[in-house]
Design a protein around this motif. Structure first.
Motif, PDB file in Angstrom:
ATOM      1  N   LEU A  18      -4.068 -16.031 -16.623  1.00 44.61           N
ATOM      2  CA  LEU A  18      -4.205 -14.758 -15.917  1.00 44.61           C
ATOM      3  C   LEU A  18      -5.519 -14.673 -15.138  1.00 44.61           C
ATOM      4  N   GLY A  19      -6.333 -15.715 -15.263  1.00 40.29           N
ATOM      5  CA  GLY A  19      -7.637 -15.694 -14.599  1.00 40.29           C
ATOM      6  C   GLY A  19      -8.598 -14.710 -15.227  1.00 40.29           C
ATOM      7  N   LEU A  20      -8.434 -14.466 -16.530  1.00 45.15           N
ATOM      8  CA  LEU A  20      -9.338 -13.550 -17.238  1.00 45.15           C
ATOM      9  C   LEU A  20     -10.317 -14.352 -18.096  1.00 45.15           C
ATOM     10  N   ASP A  21     -11.475 -13.784 -18.319  1.00 42.46           N
ATOM     11  CA  ASP A  21     -12.408 -14.390 -19.262  1.00 42.46           C
ATOM     12  C   ASP A  21     -11.837 -14.185 -20.674  1.00 42.46           C
ATOM     13  N   PRO A  22     -11.826 -15.246 -21.497  1.00 43.93           N
ATOM     14  CA  PRO A  22     -11.236 -15.106 -22.836  1.00 43.93           C
ATOM     15  C   PRO A  22     -11.886 -14.000 -23.676  1.00 43.93           C
ATOM     16  N   LEU A  23     -13.173 -13.786 -23.497  1.00 46.37           N
ATOM     17  CA  LEU A  23     -13.840 -12.704 -24.232  1.00 46.37           C
ATOM     18  C   LEU A  23     -13.336 -11.344 -23.742  1.00 46.37           C
ATOM     19  N   ASP A  24     -13.278 -11.172 -22.410  1.00 50.69           N
ATOM     20  CA  ASP A  24     -12.803  -9.897 -21.859  1.00 50.69           C
ATOM     21  C   ASP A  24     -11.362  -9.613 -22.279  1.00 50.69           C
ATOM     22  N   PHE A  25     -10.540 -10.676 -22.242  1.00 49.55           N
ATOM     23  CA  PHE A  25      -9.134 -10.524 -22.630  1.00 49.55           C
ATOM     24  C   PHE A  25      -9.033 -10.041 -24.076  1.00 49.55           C
ATOM     25  N   ARG A  26      -9.859 -10.609 -24.931  1.00 51.16           N
ATOM     26  CA  ARG A  26      -9.842 -10.169 -26.335  1.00 51.16           C
ATOM     27  C   ARG A  26     -10.340  -8.722 -26.447  1.00 51.16           C
ATOM     28  N   LEU A  27     -11.466  -8.433 -25.801  1.00 52.52           N
ATOM     29  CA  LEU A  27     -12.034  -7.079 -25.918  1.00 52.52           C
ATOM     30  C   LEU A  27     -11.048  -6.017 -25.442  1.00 52.52           C
ATOM     31  N   LYS A  28     -10.211  -6.386 -24.501  1.00 49.92           N
ATOM     32  CA  LYS A  28      -9.207  -5.455 -23.980  1.00 49.92           C
ATOM     33  C   LYS A  28      -8.129  -5.127 -25.014  1.00 49.92           C
ATOM     34  N   ASN A  29      -7.937  -6.043 -25.961  1.00 47.53           N
ATOM     35  CA  ASN A  29      -6.805  -5.889 -26.879  1.00 47.53           C
ATOM     36  C   ASN A  29      -7.167  -5.696 -28.349  1.00 47.53           C
TER      37      ASN A  29
ATOM     38  N   ASP B 256      -6.466 -17.996 -25.461  1.00 43.74           N
ATOM     39  CA  ASP B 256      -7.232 -18.664 -24.402  1.00 43.74           C
ATOM     40  C   ASP B 256      -6.309 -19.194 -23.304  1.00 43.74           C
ATOM     41  N   ILE B 257      -5.156 -19.728 -23.707  1.00 41.89           N
ATOM     42  CA  ILE B 257      -4.201 -20.241 -22.714  1.00 41.89           C
ATOM     43  C   ILE B 257      -3.782 -19.099 -21.775  1.00 41.89           C
ATOM     44  N   ILE B 258      -3.500 -17.945 -22.391  1.00 42.30           N
ATOM     45  CA  ILE B 258      -3.058 -16.794 -21.592  1.00 42.30           C
ATOM     46  C   ILE B 258      -4.189 -16.304 -20.682  1.00 42.30           C
ATOM     47  N   ALA B 259      -5.395 -16.216 -21.251  1.00 44.12           N
ATOM     48  CA  ALA B 259      -6.536 -15.748 -20.444  1.00 44.12           C
ATOM     49  C   ALA B 259      -6.717 -16.648 -19.224  1.00 44.12           C
ATOM     50  N   ASP B 260      -6.664 -17.952 -19.459  1.00 41.88           N
ATOM     51  CA  ASP B 260      -6.811 -18.900 -18.344  1.00 41.88           C
ATOM     52  C   ASP B 260      -5.725 -18.681 -17.296  1.00 41.88           C
TER      53      ASP B 260
ATOM     54  N   THR C 121     -12.915 -30.094 -21.557  1.00 44.58           N
ATOM     55  CA  THR C 121     -12.116 -31.200 -21.012  1.00 44.58           C
ATOM     56  C   THR C 121     -10.985 -30.775 -20.096  1.00 44.58           C
ATOM     57  N   GLY C 122     -10.595 -29.501 -20.192  1.00 44.37           N
ATOM     58  CA  GLY C 122      -9.387 -29.069 -19.488  1.00 44.37           C
ATOM     59  C   GLY C 122      -8.112 -29.465 -20.214  1.00 44.37           C
ATOM     60  N   VAL C 123      -8.248 -30.084 -21.365  1.00 43.26           N
ATOM     61  CA  VAL C 123      -7.083 -30.539 -22.126  1.00 43.26           C
ATOM     62  C   VAL C 123      -6.886 -29.635 -23.343  1.00 43.26           C
TER      63      VAL C 123
END
Lengths: 760, 164
Positions: A383-394, A377-381, A732-734
Motif C-alpha cells: 500500500l506504500g505505507l510505513d509499517p509503523l504508521d500502518f500499525r499505529l492506524k490499526n 509488513d507485506i501489506i504496508a509495502d 534484502t527485499g526478500v
C-alpha cells in the motif's frame, strides 16, 4: 511511589546457592541405594506392537526390575484429551514412544538391558504432516478417539483433536468493504525449549504406600494429580517435591519422567532416578508445535483493516498434549493487537506420527505472531505505507475490544511501538546496502488460576513465606517476596522461602503462563493484610491504643510514639496463642468476553494483557545469506516493574530464545525420525549469536496485578521471529515465510531474485 | 567389571577413587564424590554445564575419562567458590543479575575463571568468544557477559576502555 524494597533491582534470594554450586537441582538429587531408570523406546513411527520380549533383559546382571504395559494400570491420561498411556500397549505412534522401562544398579546395566529387549512390529501407514492427516482418507492415529475422555467443549474429528474458532462481525462483508485483499501462507518448525537441565525425577515409596517424587516439574500439584490417575492411588498418597529447576519454559509442565520413576521404584522396591538424555529430549519431549498458517486480510486503500480470515494448523504429534488449548490461544493471537471488526479465526490441533508437542513459552505466540506481523509488513509495502504508521492506524487502544469482546484497559501498545521505533532509529529503515530494520508488536495474557501462601512471622523477626509455586529461574518468587517484604515493612533478606511441596505448601496453579510473580505476589498481599490485622490487635493493648491507631514502620508496629518489633510480637503471640501466621490467597477474576463469538475454545480471553513491540536491525551477507542481528530493542508494557533487573533478564533471555527459533533452531524430521537429536545439530544461540538487547520498560498499571504488575516472562519470546523476518525483508527485499530463516533460505531466495531479473 | 584405583587431586584435596576405567570425570565428581556443583546435560561437549578446570584450563568433564586426570590439578565450582579472591566473579554474577535458573552458572564461572586468569581486563568480544562453549537458555548472555567484564575490571590490574 516511595518503596522500601519493591521496584528495586535487589539480588534474588537463591543466587548464592546457584553461583557456588551448592543449590541442589532435581538432576543432582540422589538417595542411598538409588537405581538408574531407563526407557525402552519405539523405533517405528506407526506400527502394531506385535510382540515384546523382556526375558533375556530380566536375567542380566544388575537389573532390578522391568515394566511393560502389562505391569502398569491400564489408564489413559492427558490434559484436554486423555489419549496417552505410560507405555505403549498394542500400538506405537512415534519413534521414541516409551514401550518398557528398566531399573538397574548402574547406567551400563540399564543400557545393556534396553539392548536385550526385543520388540516386534507390524507396520501401519504413518502420517507425517497435517495436510496428509487432515485429508479425507487419512489413516487414523487414534481409531478409538471417540471413546477418549476429553474436555466437553472440544471439537474433535478423526485426526483433529480440536478446532477452536472465533467469529466476530461478518468477514465476507469486511472483505467486500476492502480495497485490497492479501492472502499468504506461513510455516514454522518444531523447536525445543532447550532448558539446560534435563528432565529428572527420583521416586521412593514408603511402607505406608506413599510415594515421594523429587522432580524438576513446573507444576507439582498437576504432577500429583496426574500421578494419582496413572498409579491409580489417592493424590494424598503422592508427595511431589521440587528441588532446584534448571529451566522449564513450558517443557516441564506435564508428567515426563515422574511416572516412570514411580512405577519402577514400586517394581524394584528401591528408589529410582530417571534422567533424560539430549537425544531423548529432542525426540521424545514436549516441544513447540510446527505450524502452517493461512491469512486472508482485507484493507482499505488508506490502510484500515476491514476483515481477517485466519487459520492455523498445529502439528501436535502422536497425542493431543497441549494442542487443543494452544490451538485456542492461537486464534486470539491471529487477530493481532488490532481493531478489526470482522474476524473468522480457526486453530486446529492435528495428530501426526511425531513426538507429542506441548507448551513452550507463550504457546502459539511466536508462530501466530510471525504470520500476522510478517503479513502486516507485506501489506504496508504493497500500500506504500510505513509499517509503523500502518500499525499505529490499526492498533488497539484504551477501552477497545479484544477479538472476543473483552474490554481492554491499561493498553500501553502505542507507547511501546513508538519507543521501540525511536530507539532503533526507524526514520532510517534501510541504513545501508544489505542492512535493514524491522518491527513487530503483540499482546499476551497473564494466566489466571489460584495461588495460596502461608506466611509466618518468626520469633527473630524474619518472615517464612511458604508457597506451592516453584522457582524455575525467572525470579518470580523473589518478586513475590519483595511484595511481601514491602507490605510488612521488612527487608528482602528477612524473607525465607519454602516452595513447591505438595504435602506442606498450599496449592498453587504453578509456574506457568507468566503468572507466578503476579498471582503469588497478590497472595502475599492478602496474607500481609491478615498479618497486619493480627499484629495490630496484638500490639494495641501493649501500646495503649486502639488497633486502628497502629502502623507498620521499619519492622515495628508503632503508635503514639511507642513501638514493638515484629520479633517481640511474634514471641508474644507464641506465648499467648498460636503464633503469627496467615493464609493469603488469590485467584484472578474472570475476564468477561462475548461467549457468542467463540466455538470449542479453551482460552477465550487474555487476562490482564501485556503489550509489547520489538525492533531489530540486521545485516545480511548477500553471498552466503548469513544474517547478523546488529541491534535489538524491546519495549514492553509490564504494568509495574517489581524488580527491573530480572525483568530485563526475562526480556533479554526471551529474545535470545526467540532468535533461535527465528534463525537457527529446528527439530528436523525425516520419515518419522529426528535427524538432529543432539546439541551439535540442534543449534541454539551462543554468546556469539545474540546481540545486546535494549530494554524499555513501559508501565501502564493493570487493574489486578500487585501494584499494577502484568505477566512478564512469556511475551519477549513472541515477537523475535516476525521482527527479524521484517528486518531481513527490509535489508534484502526478500520475504522468507517459513521458520527458521536460515542463511541457506536467504541465499537461495536472493539467487532466485537475481535469476529472475536476469531473465527479464 | 574390573575397577582401577585412581588418586585425583580435586580442589586441592586428594581423593582415592576405585572406579571402572571407562567412567568420565563428570561421573566420578557427581556420583562418587557428591560434587554436584558440576552439572550434567548433553554429555557430548556441546553445552558446557560440566566445565571444570584441569591444570587451569577450562574443559568439559563429560569428555574426560577420570583416569586421564591422575596427577593433574582439578578445580570444580566448589573449589572456585571457596578460593577467597575468586569470589569476585561469583559476586559479579549476583550483582549483575546474571543468574536465572542457574544451571549453567557453575560452568560459566569456571570458564570465566580460566579466561580471566589469562585475560585480566578483557573486551566484550573476547568475553563472548571465551564463553561461546557454554550454553545458557535463560539470560540471553548479556548480564553474564556484563558480570565477567565487571569481575575483570574489579580484579584486573589494568582498566581498559569499556567495550560495551
Amino acid at each position: 511511589m516511595k518503596t522500601r524494597v519493591l521496584g528495586k533491582s535487589l539480588p534474588r534470594f537463591d543466587a548464592p546457592g546457584k553461583v557456588t554450586g551448592t543449590l541442589v537441582y532435581a538432576a543432582d538429587f540422589s538417595l542411598p541405594g538409588m537405581l538408574v531408570g531407563k526407557v525402552f523406546r519405539s523405533t517405528e513411527a506407526h506400527a502394531r506392537l506385535a510382540h515384546l520380549d523382556t526375558t533375556r533383559a530380566n536375567g542380566l546382571p544388575g537389573v532390578r526390575g522391568i515394566i511393560t504395559a502389562a505391569d502398569v494400570p491400564d489408564v489413559r491420561y492427558g490434559g484436554a484429551v486423555k489419549d496417552e498411556t505410560v507405555l505403549a500397549r498394542d500400538r506405537v505412534r512415534y519413534v521414541g514412544q516409551p514401550i518398557a522401562a528398566v531399573a538397574a544398579t548402574t547406567l551400563e546395566a540399564a543400557e545393556a538391558a534396553l539392548a536385550a529387549i526385543v520388540a516386534t512390529y507390524e507396520p501401519l501407514t504413518p502420517v507425517f504432516d497435517v495436510e496428509t492427516a487432515t485429508a479425507p482418507d487419512a489413516p487414523l492415529l487414534h481409531p478409538d478417539w471417540r471413546t477418549y475422555t476429553a474436555m466437553p467443549i472440544l471439537h474433535r474429528e478423526g485426526n483433529v483433536c480440536n478446532r477452536a474458532r472465533i467469529v466476530a462481525g461478518d468477514v465476507e462483508r469486511g472483505f467486500a468493504e476492502a480495497d485490497r485483499i492479501f492472502e499468504h501462507r506461513f510455516r514454522t518448525a518444531m523447536v525445543h525449549q532447550g532448558y539446560t537441565e534435563p528432565r529428572a525425577a527420583v521416586a521412593q515409596w514408603d511402607s505406608a504406600g506413599t510415594v515421594t517424587v523429587w522432580s524438576n516439574t513446573q507444576l507439582p500439584f498437576e504432577i500429583q494429580n496426574t500421578l494419582a490417575e496413572i498409579l491409580a492411588i489417592a493424590p494424598s498418597k503422592i508427595r511431589v517435591v521440587v528441588p532446584g529447576i534448571g529451566g522449564g519454559f513450558g517443557g516441564k509442565l506435564r508428567v515426563g519422567v515422574e511416572h516412570v520413576a514411580a512405577l519402577l521404584a514400586k517394581r524394584a522396591g528401591r528408589p529410582v532416578k530417571v534422567l533424560t538424555t539430549a537425544e531423548e529430549e529432542l525426540t521424545a519431549a514436549y516441544p513447540r508445535q510446527a505450524t502452517i498458517v493461512e491469512l486472508k486480510t482485507g484493507v482499505t486503500r488508506d490502510g484500515r483493516i476491514t476483515a481477517k480470515h485466519g487459520r492455523i494448523w498445529f502439528d501436535t504429534g502422536a497425542f493431543a498434549g497441549s494442542g487443543p488449548g494452544v490451538a485456542s490461544v492461537a486464534t486470539l493471537v491471529l487477530a493481532g493487537p488490532y481493531r478489526i471488526p470482522n474476524l473468522d479465526l480457526e486453530g486446529h490441533a492435528v495428530y501426526t506420527n511425531k513426538t507429542n508437542c506441548g507448551s513452550f513459552r507463550a504457546p502459539s505466540g511466536p508462530q501466530s505472531n510471525f504470520a500476522v506481523e510478517s503479513q502486516m509488513d507485506i501489506i504496508a509495502d504493497a500500500l506504500g505505507l510505513d509499517p509503523l504508521d500502518f500499525r499505529l492506524k490499526n492498533i488497539v487502544r484504551e477501552g477497545d475490544e479484544g477479538p472476543t469482546g473483552q474490554v481492554l484497559n491499561a493498553v500501553g501498545l502505542e507507547e511501546c511501538l513508538v519507543k521501540a521505533a525511536d530507539a532503533i532509529g526507524w526514520n532510517d529503515r534501510r541504513p545501508g546496502r544489505w542492512r535493514g530494520k524491522g518491527l513487530a508488536c503483540g499482546r499476551w495474557t497473564t494466566t489466571g488460576g489460584s495461588s495460596g501462601v502461608y506466611v509466618k512471622i518468626n520469633t527473630d523477626g524474619t518472615i517464612a513465606l511458604n508457597t506451592g509455586a516453584a522457582e524455575i529461574g525467572t525470579a518470580a518468587l523473589t518478586g513475590a517476596a519483595q511484595v511481601l517484604a514491602e507490605e510488612l515493612s521488612v527487608d528482602l533478606e528477612d524473607i525465607n522461602v519454602v516452595s513447591a511441596d505438595t504435602f506442606s505448601t498450599p496449592f498453587d496453579f504453578g509456574a506457568q503462563g507468566s503468572r507466578t510473580a503476579f498471582a503469588v505476589g497478590n497472595a502475599c498481599r492478602a496474607a500481609a493484610v491478615d498479618l497486619t490485622r493480627q499484629l495490630y490487635a496484638l500490639a494495641a493493648p501493649h501500646l495503649g491504643v486502639e488497633p486502628e491507631a497502629c502502623a507498620l514502620r521499619d519492622k515495628h508496629v508503632v503508635a503514639d510514639g511507642k513501638s514493638l518489633s515484629l520479633a517481640e510480637l511474634a514471641r508474644l503471640s507464641q506465648a499467648t496463642g498460636g503464633g503469627l501466621i496467615a493464609h493469603g490467597t488469590f485467584i484472578a477474576p474472570p475476564t468477561p468476553y462475548d461467549t457468542k463469538r467463540v466455538e470449542s475454545h479453551a482460552y477465550p480471553a487474555f487476562h490482564s494483557p501485556s503489550f509489547h513491540a520489538h525492533a531489530a536491525e540486521v545485516s545480511v551477507d548477500p553471498e552466503t545469506g548469513e544474517i547478523t542481528v546488529e541491534n535489538y530493542v524491546v519495549a514492553q508494557d509490564v504494568g509495574f516493574a517489581m524488580n527491573p533487573t530480572y525483568i530485563e533478564g526475562q526480556i533479554e533471555g526471551g529474545v535470545a530464545q526467540g532468535l533461535g527459533q527465528a534463525l537457527s533452531e529446528e527439530i528436523v524430521y525425516d520419515g518419522g525420525r529426528v535427524r538432529n537429536p543432539n546439541l551439535t545439530d540442534y543449534k541454539m544461540p551462543t554468546t556469539l549469536d545474540v546481540p545486546r538487547v535494549q530494554t524499555i520498560l513501559v508501565q501502564h498499571p493493570s487493574l489486578v496485578g500487585p501494584y499494577g504488575a502484568k505477566g512478564v516472562g512469556e511475551p519477549p519470546n513472541i515477537e523475535p521471529p516476525a521482527t527479524v523476518a521484517n528486518a531481513i525483508a527490509a535489508a534484502t527485499g526478500v520475504r522468507i515465510t517459513s521458520l527458521p530463516i536460515t542463511a541457506e533460505k536467504v541465499a537461495l531466495a536472493l539467487r532466485d531474485v537475481t535469476a529472475r531479473s536476469a531473465e527479464s | 567389571m574390573s575397577r582401577i584405583a585412581l588418586a585425583l587431586t580435586i580442589n586441592g584435596q586428594r581423593h582415592d577413587v576405585l572406579t571402572e576405567a571407562h567412567r568420565t570425570l563428570l561421573d566420578v565428581l557427581r556420583a562418587d564424590l557428591g560434587l554436584t556443583g558440576t552439572k550434567e546435560n548433553c554429555l557430548e561437549g556441546e553445552c558446557g554445564v560440566c566445565t571444570v578446570l584441569l591444570d587451569g584450563m577450562a574443559v568439559d568433564s563429560c569428555l574426560l575419562l577420570a583416569a586421564q586426570c591422575q596427577g593433574r590439578e582439578i578445580v570444580t565450582i566448589e573449589g572456585v567458590s571457596s578460593r577467597g579472591g575468586d569470589d569476585v566473579l561469583a559476586r559479579a554474577f549476583i550483582d549483575c543479575g546474571a543468574v536465572q535458573c542457574g544451571y549453567c552458572i557453575p560452568g560459566m564461572i569456571i570458564s570465566a575463571t580460566a579466561f580471566l586468569d589469562e585475560h585480566p581486563s578483557p573486551s566484550e568480544a573476547e568475553v563472548r568468544e571465551a564463553l561461546a562453549g557454554n550454553l545458557c537458555r535463560c539470560t540471553g548472555y548479556q548480564k553474564i557477559v556484563d558480570a565477567v567484564l565487571a569481575a575483570g575490571r574489579t580484579s584486573g590490574t589494568e582498566t581498559r576502555g569499556d567495550a560495551r
